[in-house]
Structures are given as C-alpha cells and as structure tokens.
Design a protein around this motif. Structure first.
Motif, PDB file in Angstrom:
ATOM      1  N   ARG A  23     -19.118  77.831  -6.946  1.00 23.30           N
ATOM      2  CA  ARG A  23     -20.586  77.841  -7.028  1.00 23.30           C
ATOM      3  C   ARG A  23     -21.076  78.048  -8.467  1.00 23.30           C
ATOM      4  O   ARG A  23     -22.029  77.408  -8.898  1.00 23.30           O
ATOM      5  N   GLN A  26     -20.571  74.814 -10.275  1.00 25.60           N
ATOM      6  CA  GLN A  26     -21.580  73.836  -9.874  1.00 25.60           C
ATOM      7  C   GLN A  26     -22.938  74.157 -10.494  1.00 25.60           C
ATOM      8  O   GLN A  26     -23.669  73.241 -10.881  1.00 25.60           O
ATOM      9  N   ASP A  27     -23.264  75.428 -10.623  1.00 22.00           N
ATOM     10  CA  ASP A  27     -24.520  75.815 -11.273  1.00 22.00           C
ATOM     11  C   ASP A  27     -24.524  75.369 -12.737  1.00 22.00           C
ATOM     12  O   ASP A  27     -25.539  74.867 -13.234  1.00 22.00           O
ATOM     13  N   ALA A  30     -24.940  71.616 -12.890  1.00 19.72           N
ATOM     14  CA  ALA A  30     -26.327  71.239 -12.599  1.00 19.72           C
ATOM     15  C   ALA A  30     -27.205  71.463 -13.824  1.00 19.72           C
ATOM     16  O   ALA A  30     -28.039  70.617 -14.159  1.00 19.72           O
ATOM     17  N   GLY A  34     -27.541  67.890 -14.704  1.00 23.17           N
ATOM     18  CA  GLY A  34     -28.551  67.523 -13.720  1.00 23.17           C
ATOM     19  C   GLY A  34     -27.998  67.037 -12.397  1.00 23.17           C
ATOM     20  O   GLY A  34     -28.680  66.357 -11.646  1.00 23.17           O
ATOM     21  N   VAL A  35     -26.749  67.399 -12.099  1.00 26.82           N
ATOM     22  CA  VAL A  35     -26.121  66.983 -10.841  1.00 26.82           C
ATOM     23  C   VAL A  35     -25.999  68.201  -9.937  1.00 26.82           C
ATOM     24  O   VAL A  35     -25.288  69.154 -10.267  1.00 26.82           O
ATOM     25  N   ALA A  36     -26.691  68.177  -8.814  1.00 28.78           N
ATOM     26  CA  ALA A  36     -26.672  69.288  -7.862  1.00 28.78           C
ATOM     27  C   ALA A  36     -25.497  69.112  -6.913  1.00 28.78           C
ATOM     28  O   ALA A  36     -25.538  68.312  -5.981  1.00 28.78           O
ATOM     29  N   GLN A  38     -22.647  70.085  -4.038  1.00 27.18           N
ATOM     30  CA  GLN A  38     -22.622  70.745  -2.737  1.00 27.18           C
ATOM     31  C   GLN A  38     -21.199  71.229  -2.470  1.00 27.18           C
ATOM     32  O   GLN A  38     -20.235  70.604  -2.917  1.00 27.18           O
ATOM     33  N   GLU A  54     -16.180  69.274  -2.303  1.00 28.61           N
ATOM     34  CA  GLU A  54     -17.291  69.316  -3.241  1.00 28.61           C
ATOM     35  C   GLU A  54     -17.893  67.915  -3.261  1.00 28.61           C
ATOM     36  O   GLU A  54     -17.164  66.924  -3.284  1.00 28.61           O
ATOM     37  N   TYR A  56     -20.758  65.520  -5.303  1.00 29.52           N
ATOM     38  CA  TYR A  56     -21.619  65.365  -6.476  1.00 29.52           C
ATOM     39  C   TYR A  56     -22.294  64.001  -6.369  1.00 29.52           C
ATOM     40  O   TYR A  56     -21.693  62.971  -6.674  1.00 29.52           O
ATOM     41  N   THR A  59     -23.884  60.597  -9.863  1.00 31.10           N
ATOM     42  CA  THR A  59     -23.381  61.012 -11.170  1.00 31.10           C
ATOM     43  C   THR A  59     -23.399  59.837 -12.140  1.00 31.10           C
ATOM     44  O   THR A  59     -23.199  58.691 -11.750  1.00 31.10           O
TER      45      THR A  59
END
Length: 102
Positions: A23, A26-27, A30, A34-36, A38, A54, A56, A59
């Motif tokens: 996590r 991933q933060d 992001a 700019g890629v959120a 999951q 995961e 993405y 992208t």
C-alpha cells in the motif's frame, strides 16, 4: 495506455507484514505517476499461501520500469513466495485489434 495485472503468492504468515508495504508503494506510485493501484487477493488460501493481485490501470510508457524500481525499494521479495507474474492488457479500440485464435 496499458493496464497491468500482477499476481503472486504470499505465505499467509507474511500477509500482515506485506500489505502495508504494498500500500505504501502504491501511494508513492500514485503521487509520482498518477496511477491509482489496487490491491486484491483471492479468497481463502491453498497450502498456507494466498494469491494476491496488484492492478495498475491506464499506465503510460515507462511505468513498468518505475514499478520495478518501487518493488525493489519496498523489498517486496522478502515477503512474497516466488515470482511476480505480470500481465499486460489494453482496451479494444477497434474490432480489427482482435486476432482470432482459431
């Protein structure tokens, strides 16, 4: 634009330690790209291993290199069991993009 789907095995005993690492990674991705991302997992476990994924979406070129560096920086391999398998998908924009399999 490409969607990346990465799946791998996690020993159930390592799941609680791995989740915050993924996590946090991933933060950072992001914020920087700019890629959120999951994080998901398959319900249940087999042989005391969970399957995690995961995702993405959308992208840009070069994100795969940024992701690889982020995975290394987060030391995810310390808590995963085996290789990370990466699948790449793209949107179907035109029926001619589809190659028949038969």
């Amino acid at each position: 634009m490409f969607d990346l789907y990465i799946y791998y095995q996690v020993r159930a005993a390592d799941a609680d330690a791995l989740a915050p690492r993924v996590r946090a990674m991933q933060d950072r991705l992001a914020a920087d790209h700019g890629v959120a991302g999951q994080l998901k997992r398959r319900p249940g476990a087999k042989d005391s291993r969970q399957t995690w994924m995961e995702i993405y979406p959308a992208t840009a070129a070069g994100f795969d290199a940024a992701l690889a560096a982020a995975v290394q920086d987060a030391a995810l391999s310390e808590l995963t069991d085996g290789h990370r398998h990466i699948e790449v998908f793209t949107d179907i924009t035109d029926i001619t993009d589809i190659t028949p399999c038969a």
